[in-house]
Motif scaffolding. Structure first.
Motif, PDB file in Angstrom:
ATOM      1  N   VAL A   1     -27.731 -61.804  79.493  1.00 27.49           N
ATOM      2  CA  VAL A   1     -28.603 -62.061  78.344  1.00 27.49           C
ATOM      3  C   VAL A   1     -29.929 -61.315  78.485  1.00 27.49           C
ATOM      4  O   VAL A   1     -30.478 -60.792  77.523  1.00 27.49           O
TER       5      VAL A   1
ATOM      6  N   LEU B   1     -25.914 -56.761  51.053  1.00 25.88           N
ATOM      7  CA  LEU B   1     -24.625 -56.342  50.499  1.00 25.88           C
ATOM      8  C   LEU B   1     -24.209 -57.221  49.329  1.00 25.88           C
ATOM      9  O   LEU B   1     -23.715 -56.760  48.320  1.00 25.88           O
TER      10      LEU B   1
ATOM     11  N   GLU C   1     -25.788 -49.986  71.869  1.00 26.67           N
ATOM     12  CA  GLU C   1     -26.173 -51.197  72.605  1.00 26.67           C
ATOM     13  C   GLU C   1     -24.987 -52.169  72.718  1.00 26.67           C
ATOM     14  O   GLU C   1     -24.769 -52.788  73.763  1.00 26.67           O
TER      15      GLU C   1
ATOM     16  N   GLY D   1     -31.045 -62.284  61.397  1.00 29.63           N
ATOM     17  CA  GLY D   1     -29.694 -62.114  61.892  1.00 29.63           C
ATOM     18  C   GLY D   1     -28.840 -61.370  60.881  1.00 29.63           C
ATOM     19  O   GLY D   1     -29.128 -61.370  59.686  1.00 29.63           O
TER      20      GLY D   1
ATOM     21  N   THR E   1     -32.875 -52.455  56.204  1.00 25.61           N
ATOM     22  CA  THR E   1     -31.633 -52.424  56.980  1.00 25.61           C
ATOM     23  C   THR E   1     -31.895 -52.637  58.467  1.00 25.61           C
ATOM     24  O   THR E   1     -30.996 -52.998  59.216  1.00 25.61           O
TER      25      THR E   1
ATOM     26  N   ASP F   1     -19.980 -59.188  59.233  1.00 21.32           N
ATOM     27  CA  ASP F   1     -21.143 -58.962  58.380  1.00 21.32           C
ATOM     28  C   ASP F   1     -21.597 -60.223  57.651  1.00 21.32           C
ATOM     29  O   ASP F   1     -22.711 -60.668  57.848  1.00 21.32           O
TER      30      ASP F   1
ATOM     31  N   GLU G   1     -21.909 -47.324  53.271  1.00 22.46           N
ATOM     32  CA  GLU G   1     -23.152 -46.678  53.704  1.00 22.46           C
ATOM     33  C   GLU G   1     -24.211 -47.736  54.055  1.00 22.46           C
ATOM     34  O   GLU G   1     -24.982 -47.570  55.002  1.00 22.46           O
ATOM     35  N   SER G   2     -24.246 -48.800  53.280  1.00 22.23           N
ATOM     36  CA  SER G   2     -25.236 -49.852  53.534  1.00 22.23           C
ATOM     37  C   SER G   2     -24.951 -50.537  54.864  1.00 22.23           C
ATOM     38  O   SER G   2     -25.859 -50.799  55.660  1.00 22.23           O
ATOM     39  N   LYS G   3     -23.668 -50.823  55.112  1.00 18.21           N
ATOM     40  CA  LYS G   3     -23.312 -51.405  56.405  1.00 18.21           C
ATOM     41  C   LYS G   3     -23.678 -50.455  57.543  1.00 18.21           C
ATOM     42  O   LYS G   3     -24.185 -50.884  58.581  1.00 18.21           O
TER      43      LYS G   3
ATOM     44  N   LEU H   1     -21.237 -49.756  49.735  1.00 19.51           N
ATOM     45  CA  LEU H   1     -21.054 -50.844  50.703  1.00 19.51           C
ATOM     46  C   LEU H   1     -20.964 -50.289  52.120  1.00 19.51           C
ATOM     47  O   LEU H   1     -21.595 -50.801  53.046  1.00 19.51           O
TER      48      LEU H   1
ATOM     49  N   ILE I   1     -30.093 -62.958  67.188  1.00 17.38           N
ATOM     50  CA  ILE I   1     -29.960 -63.735  65.953  1.00 17.38           C
ATOM     51  C   ILE I   1     -30.779 -65.020  65.993  1.00 17.38           C
ATOM     52  O   ILE I   1     -31.493 -65.350  65.056  1.00 17.38           O
TER      53      ILE I   1
ATOM     54  N   SER J   1     -26.922 -59.268  55.808  1.00 11.85           N
ATOM     55  CA  SER J   1     -25.852 -58.628  55.051  1.00 11.85           C
ATOM     56  C   SER J   1     -25.571 -59.390  53.762  1.00 11.85           C
ATOM     57  O   SER J   1     -25.222 -58.799  52.745  1.00 11.85           O
TER      58      SER J   1
ATOM     59  N   SER K   1     -28.231 -48.225  47.819  1.00 14.75           N
ATOM     60  CA  SER K   1     -28.290 -48.719  49.193  1.00 14.75           C
ATOM     61  C   SER K   1     -29.712 -49.233  49.446  1.00 14.75           C
ATOM     62  O   SER K   1     -30.642 -48.872  48.746  1.00 14.75           O
ATOM     63  N   PRO K   2     -29.869 -50.102  50.432  1.00 12.08           N
ATOM     64  CA  PRO K   2     -31.169 -50.754  50.674  1.00 12.08           C
ATOM     65  C   PRO K   2     -32.250 -49.780  51.137  1.00 12.08           C
ATOM     66  O   PRO K   2     -31.970 -48.744  51.727  1.00 12.08           O
TER      67      PRO K   2
ATOM     68  N   LEU L   1     -26.039 -48.314  57.663  1.00 10.63           N
ATOM     69  CA  LEU L   1     -27.497 -48.351  57.868  1.00 10.63           C
ATOM     70  C   LEU L   1     -27.890 -49.571  58.698  1.00 10.63           C
ATOM     71  O   LEU L   1     -28.739 -49.491  59.583  1.00 10.63           O
ATOM     72  N   VAL L   2     -27.275 -50.703  58.394  1.00  9.87           N
ATOM     73  CA  VAL L   2     -27.602 -51.935  59.112  1.00  9.87           C
ATOM     74  C   VAL L   2     -27.141 -51.856  60.567  1.00  9.87           C
ATOM     75  O   VAL L   2     -27.815 -52.335  61.472  1.00  9.87           O
ATOM     76  N   ARG L   3     -25.974 -51.247  60.780  1.00  7.97           N
ATOM     77  CA  ARG L   3     -25.351 -51.301  62.102  1.00  7.97           C
ATOM     78  C   ARG L   3     -25.659 -50.114  63.010  1.00  7.97           C
ATOM     79  O   ARG L   3     -25.474 -50.210  64.222  1.00  7.97           O
ATOM     80  N   CYS L   4     -26.068 -48.975  62.440  1.00  8.74           N
ATOM     81  CA  CYS L   4     -26.106 -47.741  63.234  1.00  8.74           C
ATOM     82  C   CYS L   4     -26.980 -47.872  64.475  1.00  8.74           C
ATOM     83  O   CYS L   4     -26.682 -47.307  65.517  1.00  8.74           O
ATOM     84  N   ASN L   5     -28.017 -48.654  64.359  1.00 10.64           N
ATOM     85  CA  ASN L   5     -28.958 -48.785  65.462  1.00 10.64           C
ATOM     86  C   ASN L   5     -28.400 -49.589  66.635  1.00 10.64           C
ATOM     87  O   ASN L   5     -28.928 -49.547  67.730  1.00 10.64           O
TER      88      ASN L   5
ATOM     89  N   PRO M   1     -28.994 -63.839  71.306  1.00  8.74           N
ATOM     90  CA  PRO M   1     -30.459 -63.845  71.386  1.00  8.74           C
ATOM     91  C   PRO M   1     -31.130 -63.126  70.221  1.00  8.74           C
ATOM     92  O   PRO M   1     -32.172 -63.564  69.745  1.00  8.74           O
TER      93      PRO M   1
ATOM     94  N   THR N   1     -23.910 -62.002  74.518  1.00  6.01           N
ATOM     95  CA  THR N   1     -25.120 -62.018  75.350  1.00  6.01           C
ATOM     96  C   THR N   1     -26.221 -61.140  74.757  1.00  6.01           C
ATOM     97  O   THR N   1     -27.389 -61.304  75.097  1.00  6.01           O
ATOM     98  N   VAL N   2     -25.833 -60.220  73.895  1.00  4.94           N
ATOM     99  CA  VAL N   2     -26.833 -59.394  73.216  1.00  4.94           C
ATOM    100  C   VAL N   2     -27.119 -59.923  71.807  1.00  4.94           C
ATOM    101  O   VAL N   2     -28.268 -60.009  71.374  1.00  4.94           O
TER     102      VAL N   2
END
Lengths: 274, 274, 274
Positions: free
Chosen positions: C231, A180, B238, A171, A163, B137, B226-228, B224, B169, A176, A157-158, B230-234, B167, B163-164
């Protein structure tokens, strides 16, 4: 062809060495003092050299791991020219792999570093060598440089806070694809996606970077440090947590039979290619 | 030309159908089971088909709404080739319009989805079909694809967490140009702004995507996932809040005479164009 | 050549005027009513004109500082055409320099502004003129425009929330290159990095912008305002805090002998160039 292979589990030192022919990119994976490191490109004899890093830092000292930047001497020094002069060399950074000890602190050192970190990339930046870049400040690249984080390909994993930082910078779609799917970016692509500040032609790379470094170094060092602090202050906690999380996941993956198995399978394929 | 128009307020089912000639892009707006949906492109007969979505997901099942990904079978399956083979087709996603019931959950399903979602866009992605992309992803696009979120043009506010995510990206300047001013992006522009991971030529689009999908699917599925994570958990909290807010605003706009009025005016203009 | 120079510390009004030949870009630095402002380009006679700003706002009133947008008249008006018609003019914004009084509120006004702010940049945007752009919504630029934030060059730290917004928009590598190293971006580069929404050719700039402004102004104003709120809502607190922090750091730098010294040295170099 020589292949030394000693695997003895995660609690003991191990080495997985794949000897390489000169000038070719190969994988070296080894475990040293509770730290399983991977390096892309590198003959065993180069390991010591690589430990010091070939990243160019805008620091007063030698281009080893950056210290955390003392208040008493905040003026940045010049990069050693040898860091980027000459033919392209890869940026190789020892992978933090086990979430304990000083190795894990490698990434944390970047997070806490107070002075601007300038990187001049003149060759391939692979794995942690690429993922650490967003923790630096200005990244100038030779047109021939390229960037890849093929973690999942060998069952990892990264790391390096990639991440969190890759999605922020380029983005989620591009992040990803790199993290990934292991997409390799040219210097121009990396610049277009925000990983690199600017790309220069190989012939004038050293000159262009030196001009800019000297300009930067002529600025008021307090202003530089305060400005960096303003840019970074909002991210520090988030990055520390990301580093923690990434280390925990790596620990989990390596602790699982499946995780270690897919990494060994990848290595076996590489060994069989000789 | 046939025009069926029954408007009976927001608490009752209503339909606003604008019959279309074959193969042309038209607007269909209808309300179904407490959900006012809009679809761009689509004949009434296609509605059922569109409900299942033409997004390509990297999931084991059919390409319908993704389930939240069970731990027991985390290995991603291959995309149905039919999803992107053949002539360009638009990505059409039923708009979540009323903030209640299962329709609102459509966007939430993307937020919670644990496996990597891979999208292959081979035609126009309009409205929610474009705004949902940042919740996926990896996004590969045919050179002929294009992307537009003309919400304000027909009196709506943006949805799909755009709307989140827009901006984040592409920065506020480009995000507001798409969300407020309705700018249409080509595939290359969308790639330059980070909405799309990579663009391929129409002639080899299917092949290029299939190669990459197969590589991805050969990776350790735990890594895969776990890596996703890590990227998304934050972002999860929101995004959930953004989805809530967007639904609340849509509810408010539709509840106002002015909001419904501008949408009906837009439709009337379209009807009058026949 | 005339050079009026009166420096009397931060608590008293001071002026540092560098007279300029007509039509050339020069630096004017002056302190007025507890506010040390800097302006790039500008003859003393232009100061009053510049105070009103040449930013184009999508507001009902004149193109002065935007009011916070009252609920009672949320419909945006048209930009005064004179704002961007004619030969390229620089965007010059009075720098907020002391963290007190109404001058500090300049940046805050942008943060709180409820209606969409549209900017048409037809010449150089320097310093705060560039750093304020991410607080606006849509930014259209003439191909001849350029963007630079050379804060560190004259011993200042960045303002206008650029330390938070630039990294968000273009990633840290490009943000630090602009904020620390003072890199100048062409309109196309600024667009590629997300600071600008779209670039138009000088010959048709006014027309292209007017078409889009009129389309935007024909939208339901409630929808526009609600969409902007969606936004921006997530960023407001973060931006207010960034504005505070940036003001505090500027205060600290100016309060230090070293900070004021490097600014005066820079000015002396400029004066000596005459």
């Amino acid at each position: 062809m020589r292949c030394s292979r000693r695997v003895s589990g995660l609690t003991r030192a191990c080495e997985l060495l794949i000897p390489t022919s000169p000038n070719s990119i190969r994988l070296v994976l080894y475990k040293l003092r509770k730290c399983l490191c991977f390096k892309l490109i590198g003959k065993p004899s180069e390991i010591t050299d690589l430990e010091t890093g070939t990243l160019g830092f805008l620091t007063p000292g030698p281009t080893s791991l950056p210290s955390t930047g003392s208040r008493s001497d905040p003026r940045p020094g010049l990069l050693r020219e040898s860091c980027w002069a000459g033919p392209p060399k890869p940026i190789v950074v020892p992978g933090l792999l086990l979430p304990s000890g000083k190795d894990r602190n490698f990434v944390n050192t970047f997070i806490q570093f107070k002075k601007p970190i300038i990187v001049a990339v003149n060759g391939p930046a692979i794995g942690l060598g690429a993922s650490i870049l967003p923790l630096c400040d200005v990244v100038w690249a030779n047109e021939k440089a390229w960037f890849q984080t093929p973690y999942t390909t060998f069952g990892q994993s990264p790391d390096g806070c990639s991440t969190v930082m890759f999605p922020k910078i380029m983005g989620g779609a591009s992040a990803s694809e790199m993290l990934l799917s292991g997409r390799k970016l040219t210097a121009q692509e990396a610049c277009g996606k925000g990983l690199v500040s600017q790309v220069f032609w190989p012939g004038t790379f050293t000159q262009e970077v030196m001009v800019r470094i000297k300009e930067l170094a002529s600025c008021n060092p307090v202003v530089l440090e305060e400005s960096k602090a303003l840019v970074r202050c909002n991210m520090k906690l988030e990055l520390e947590q990301a580093n923690e999380r990434e280390c925990e996941v790596l620990k989990k993956i390596w602790g699982s039979a499946q995780g270690m198995d897919s990494m060994l399978k990848y290595l076996q394929r590489k060994i069989d290619e000789f």
